[in-house]
Motif scaffolding. Structure first.
Motif, PDB file in Angstrom:
ATOM      1  N   HIS A  77     -28.999  40.265 -52.797  1.00 29.14           N
ATOM      2  CA  HIS A  77     -29.537  41.538 -53.268  1.00 29.14           C
ATOM      3  C   HIS A  77     -28.961  42.699 -52.480  1.00 29.14           C
ATOM      4  O   HIS A  77     -28.680  42.579 -51.295  1.00 29.14           O
ATOM      5  CB  HIS A  77     -31.057  41.572 -53.083  1.00 29.14           C
ATOM      6  CG  HIS A  77     -31.806  40.859 -54.153  1.00 29.14           C
ATOM      7  ND1 HIS A  77     -33.174  40.804 -54.180  1.00 29.14           N
ATOM      8  CD2 HIS A  77     -31.379  40.185 -55.243  1.00 29.14           C
ATOM      9  CE1 HIS A  77     -33.565  40.120 -55.240  1.00 29.14           C
ATOM     10  NE2 HIS A  77     -32.499  39.719 -55.904  1.00 29.14           N
ATOM     11  N   MET A  88     -34.374  46.964 -55.086  1.00 32.81           N
ATOM     12  CA  MET A  88     -33.274  46.035 -54.867  1.00 32.81           C
ATOM     13  C   MET A  88     -32.836  45.425 -56.181  1.00 32.81           C
ATOM     14  O   MET A  88     -33.589  45.348 -57.138  1.00 32.81           O
ATOM     15  CB  MET A  88     -33.649  44.971 -53.850  1.00 32.81           C
ATOM     16  CG  MET A  88     -34.941  44.280 -54.094  1.00 32.81           C
ATOM     17  SD  MET A  88     -35.340  43.289 -52.652  1.00 32.81           S
ATOM     18  CE  MET A  88     -36.732  42.391 -53.293  1.00 32.81           C
ATOM     19  N   HIS A 111     -29.263  41.600 -48.566  1.00 36.01           N
ATOM     20  CA  HIS A 111     -29.956  40.431 -48.023  1.00 36.01           C
ATOM     21  C   HIS A 111     -29.871  39.284 -49.014  1.00 36.01           C
ATOM     22  O   HIS A 111     -29.570  39.490 -50.186  1.00 36.01           O
ATOM     23  CB  HIS A 111     -31.430  40.762 -47.741  1.00 36.01           C
ATOM     24  CG  HIS A 111     -32.139  41.320 -48.935  1.00 36.01           C
ATOM     25  ND1 HIS A 111     -32.094  42.667 -49.252  1.00 36.01           N
ATOM     26  CD2 HIS A 111     -32.884  40.744 -49.899  1.00 36.01           C
ATOM     27  CE1 HIS A 111     -32.787  42.865 -50.358  1.00 36.01           C
ATOM     28  NE2 HIS A 111     -33.269  41.713 -50.780  1.00 36.01           N
ATOM     29  N   MET A 113     -32.120  36.740 -50.973  1.00 37.98           N
ATOM     30  CA  MET A 113     -33.521  36.672 -51.353  1.00 37.98           C
ATOM     31  C   MET A 113     -33.815  35.271 -51.870  1.00 37.98           C
ATOM     32  O   MET A 113     -33.240  34.845 -52.873  1.00 37.98           O
ATOM     33  CB  MET A 113     -33.797  37.721 -52.435  1.00 37.98           C
ATOM     34  CG  MET A 113     -35.247  37.860 -52.759  1.00 37.98           C
ATOM     35  SD  MET A 113     -35.838  39.543 -52.442  1.00 37.98           S
ATOM     36  CE  MET A 113     -36.225  39.437 -50.703  1.00 37.98           C
TER      37      MET A 113
HETATM   38 CU   LIG Z   1     -34.299  41.197 -52.549  1.00 35.87          CU
END
Ligand SMILES: [Cu+2]
Length: 163
Positions: A77, A88, A111, A113
């Motif tokens: 993301h 996001m 990041h 996820m």
């Molecule tokens: Cu995320």
């Protein structure tokens, strides 16, 4: 023989000691530094994973997908703040890592996820994930669960140059 055994035991201990601090992985031309994840509250719908990826090669690469026993689905993301609201979205086509570049997945930014994690992440726990790159291929890494801000200090000479 006895001496050798003791030596191996000492080495194993040192490896263990190192594993609770920084840990990093190499695959092809990529270095993956300190995969970690935040502790989650009970029944959290998602868990965020972070890692710094450095491309030491001469060709671009990209992180195509992530698999883990923690969740049936994991996405990369990107985060942005629009009108004061953090949003996001999945990165289409994967996460590009250009030659010589270090891409840092970190809280508030890009990041991994993990969707619907199968268990709660508690501080000090670890879980493994397979990161698949277009050129470098697949690498299995261990994510350490820790609170944000507990990252070990960056190695000397590895700091960015501002920007
Ligand atoms: Cu995320």
């Amino acid at each position: 023989m006895r001496h050798l055994t003791v030596g191996i035991a000492a080495l194993a201990l040192m490896t263990l000691a190192a594993s609770v601090q920084a840990h990093d992985y190499k695959v092809g031309a990529l270095n993956l530094d300190h995969p970690w994840a935040r502790p989650t509250p009970p029944a959290a719908p998602v868990a965020g994973g972070y890692v710094a990826i450095t491309n030491t090669g001469g060709a671009p690469d990209r992180l195509l997908h992530v698999e883990s026993d923690l969740s049936t689905s994991a996405q990369v993301h990107d985060s942005s703040v629009v009108d004061g609201i953090a949003r996001m979205r999945p990165l289409d086509g994967g996460l590009a890592i250009e030659p010589g570049q270090t891409v840092r997945l970190e809280p508030g930014g890009m990041h991994i996820m993990f969707m619907k994690p199968a268990r709660r992440l508690v501080e000090g726990a670890r879980f493994s994930a397979v990161l698949t790159f277009e050129n470098a291929g697949a690498v299995t890494v261990e994510f350490t669960v820790q609170k944000p801000g507990n990252e070990p200090p960056p190695e000397a000479g590895h700091q960015g140059h501002g920007g």
